[in-house]
Design an enzyme around this catalytic site. Sequence first.
Site, short mmCIF file in Angstrom:
data_model
loop_
_atom_site.label_atom_id
_atom_site.label_comp_id
_atom_site.label_asym_id
_atom_site.label_seq_id
_atom_site.Cartn_x
_atom_site.Cartn_y
_atom_site.Cartn_z
N ASN A 183 0.96 -1.53 0.00
CA ASN A 183 0.23 0.37 -0.32
C ASN A 183 1.29 0.89 0.02
O ASN A 183 1.28 1.27 1.03
CB ASN A 183 -0.67 0.04 1.60
CG ASN A 183 -1.43 -0.99 1.60
OD1 ASN A 183 -3.13 -1.24 0.89
ND2 ASN A 183 -1.65 -1.98 1.10
N GLU A 184 1.33 2.37 -1.52
CA GLU A 184 2.41 2.61 -1.00
C GLU A 184 0.78 4.27 -0.89
O GLU A 184 0.78 4.20 -0.77
CB GLU A 184 2.57 2.83 -3.22
CG GLU A 184 3.19 1.85 -3.29
CD GLU A 184 4.30 0.94 -2.63
OE1 GLU A 184 5.07 2.39 -2.11
OE2 GLU A 184 5.06 0.51 -3.08
#
Length: 662
Positions: A183-184
Amino acid sequence: MKLNLSSQIVLNKIPEKYYHPHSAVEASELTRREKIPTSIFSKADDGARYIADAIEKEIRRKQDMGEKCVLGLGTGNSLTPVFNELIRRHRERKLSFHNVIIFNAYEYFPLTDSYNHSSINQLRDRLINHIDISSDAIVSPDGFIAQDKVQESCKTYERNIAERGGIDIMLLGIGRMGNIATNEPGSAITSASRLILIDNVSRQEMALSFGEQENVPPCAITMGVSTILKARKIFLVAWGEGKADIIRQAVEGKMSDVIPASFLQTHNDTQVIIDLAAAGKLTRIVHPWLVTECLFDDKLTRAAVVWLCAITQKPILKLTNKDYNENGLSELLALYGSAYQANIKIFNDLQHTITGWPGGKPHADDTYRPERAMPYPKRVIVFSPHPDDDVISMGGTIRRLVEQGHDVHIAYETSGNIAVGDEEVTRYMHFINGFNQLFNHSQDNTINEKYQELKRFFSQKKDGDTDTRDVLTIKGLIRRGEARTACTYNRIATNHVYFLDLPFYETGRIEKLPMSEADVLPIREMIRKIKPHQIYVAGDLADPHGTHRKCTDAVLAAVDMEKEDGAEWLTDCRIWMYRGAWAEWEIENIEMCVPMSPEELRAKRNAILKHQSQMESAPFLGNDERLFWQRAEDRNRATANLYDKLGLACYEAMEAFVEYKF
């Protein structure tokens, strides 16, 4: 043999009460700026055992109830100590995983048959293949699926989690940009499992598994933030200085999608598990006077005064009683009697770190100098992890030592062969082949045959393939030649240049072997022969590939063995730690600072530029695209600028060192 002495370097300067409070009241006071419960351990192995205790307890509890225990697992390197501890308990304590279901937190996308480094394969290698868990109890996103079917596959993955009652314990690392799973930055707190583009910084970290960043797939299918937050218990794990800044942002900063890990602040049972190095930017560690009463020793006083200078934008000698009182440092006024007395003490302490004589000034009063005057000349060994760290980190100091008549030896601990591009080998072989054709009139075709063999290898080489031993040897020779050229430029005799080629490094990949006795013994033999008065080692333990830490551990282990044997030469030896391209020592810890003139800084740059194979590109940290010589100059100028702002001397650049007490 003590192979992890570098882990104690941070411990030496942090009182235990700051990371291991003795009561709930102390803990509440110390952690008041922390928005996620955070436990700090002196060593990573201690933290890993703490997590393994919780996982084992939950597995056994579910076994007693006849239920399944559902684990969500990342695959980052920071989780390896936990996996190793769980494997040990399975083998030695009969901990069974027969009732465990594992959800792999993410998978690379798209995968093809040529990829051997999928996330699930990493998880198998590090844990699954070593425990008694059935294959149908492993659930992972599918990196081979067609892109138009990814969304439906993610929904199925989410349903699988729900049908098994949800995740009991989620175990995650944290990326340098604050990503959890993949999850950037920009991921929403409500995000479900989905396809996501991998951030450039995350790709650099993943290169440890893929050999080169170019081999990392562009995307990943990741467990979503909202899915992670539904887990009943979450552990977020980080080790080492490289994670200190992002841990501070996630734990103490505002919740934001810029730092996805900060969303864990909303979870009612998340615990951050870190070592002292990763805790290095938390308030209770770096600025403890802001959260508790402190026992101010010299280093803590220096840290507080330098911090106060930054807050007030004043040099040391202009700080007033009012500055101290308004910024929570009235304790120092009580200790020293006035701002003036505190200012003078710290000003003098910092002034005494500056020296143009890193080997000591012979026949001079050395009362306030970082290094002793005698003996003179000194025998000096500079240990360099890679064949350019010596000039990148302390090139100016090396020139000073040589010019001032000391007996300087340079020891390159690894070959550095994986940092040489294939085109460099082709260029060198093309030259050798042409030279052979022009000047070698014999009928020996060995060189031409080898040249053709290497051409065939490179033409067939696929992403992620390991170089042959011949290719690695040639790449190592290229770096040796460059190192010798740089040493000659610094007027160091070739018989004072050593190439140790420590075995732990020679895997042909970024990921290295564990350090062992075989890495320590050549170093011990060398220091026993030279009996140095000064040893310089790498202190930048947060380098992204871990090589510097292992090399320093090998040197410290060799010194420790000599100490255990009562070696007399050690009584007149000091060990100085330098830092390189990644970061500089905090000024409160600097014990020797060597200034450079513009001409000396230019000479340092010239020595770095002798390493031509490293000039066109470099393995960089974060989004920093500067080459090593640029980083080195910027870092050295920044150190000089800091001394200037504090009201001390004004130099072009400075190289800083910390003494290792053994």
